[in-house]
Design an enzyme around this catalytic site. Structure first.
Site, PDB file in Angstrom:
ATOM      1  CE1 TYR A  70      87.755  -0.047  80.517  1.00  0.00           C
ATOM      2  CE2 TYR A  70      86.151  -1.741  80.034  1.00  0.00           C
ATOM      3  CZ  TYR A  70      86.454  -0.420  80.255  1.00  0.00           C
ATOM      4  OH  TYR A  70      85.464   0.521  80.221  1.00  0.00           O
ATOM      5  CD  GLU A 120      80.685  -3.366  88.301  1.00  0.00           C
ATOM      6  OE1 GLU A 120      80.523  -2.181  87.916  1.00  0.00           O
ATOM      7  OE2 GLU A 120      80.970  -3.648  89.470  1.00  0.00           O
ATOM      8  CB  ALA A 174      80.486   6.271  76.409  1.00  0.00           C
ATOM      9  CG  ASN A 178      81.824  -3.442  75.095  1.00  0.00           C
ATOM     10  OD1 ASN A 178      82.563  -3.396  74.122  1.00  0.00           O
ATOM     11  ND2 ASN A 178      81.379  -2.365  75.722  1.00  0.00           N
TER      12      ASN A 178
END
Length: 186
Positions: free
Chosen positions: A132, A120, A88, A125
């Site tokens: 990713y 995960e 984060a 999102n």
């Protein structure tokens, strides 16, 4: 031959973050970022258990001069595999490459090159999924109703070193010049 280099992440725009191992003293800043980022945030006790009680855990923070801790990432490293647990960045510091730098640091946290990584992510999102995918993660499955508050599916994403790949991964920050890193977590 397997190319074991981790995926590429471009350097952040502007100031480079200093990435170092997470410490107990970082908990206030980390918990502030955690609460701003997740609807079911981890607790201080959960972070401290990972830092002190789990030999497989590796957690890092990113600091920017004048801004303090602006992000963190953590995962489990078992031999040559990484399981990303949490990543984060403070909302006002997003889209500056900080998460990419933290993820790249996780890939370098083991005793040798990674051959596999997993995580995960909430289906909604899109920014995280795009990041990713930029690292080479691909959709591997779905965990229905995995997340709460609100209930949502988790996408299972996986990165696997590719056999026969040459030239490394796109833009991976290999040198300290691209991401200031403190040796040995100091």
């Amino acid at each position: 031959m397997i190319d074991h280099q981790a995926p590429y992440a471009p350097a952040p725009v502007g100031a480079m973050p200093r990435i170092r191992s997470m410490a107990d003293a970082d908990m206030t800043a980390v918990l502030t970022i955690e609460r701003a980022s997740f609807s079911s945030p981890w607790t201080r006790k959960m972070f401290l258990a990972e830092l002190h009680d789990n030999a497989f855990s590796r957690f890092f923070v990113a600091e920017l001069a004048g801004e303090g801790i602006v992000g963190y990432a953590g995962g489990w490293i078992i031999l040559d595999e990484l399981q990303v647990l949490s990543l984060a960045v403070r909302p006002e510091c997003r889209r500056r490459g900080i998460a990419r730098g933290l993820l790249a640091r996780l890939f370098r946290a083991g005793m040798g090159p990674m051959v596999k990584a997993g995580l995960e992510v909430r289906r909604s999102n899109g920014a995280a999924i795009a990041m990713y995918e930029g690292f080479g993660f691909r959709l591997a499955g779905v965990r229905p109703r995995y997340y709460r508050e609100p209930t949502e599916d988790a996408l299972i994403m996986q990165w696997i070193a590719e056999e026969g790949r040459t030239g490394g991964w796109r833009g991976f920050p290999e040198s300290p010049e691209r991401t200031k890193e403190v040796p040995n977590g100091q």
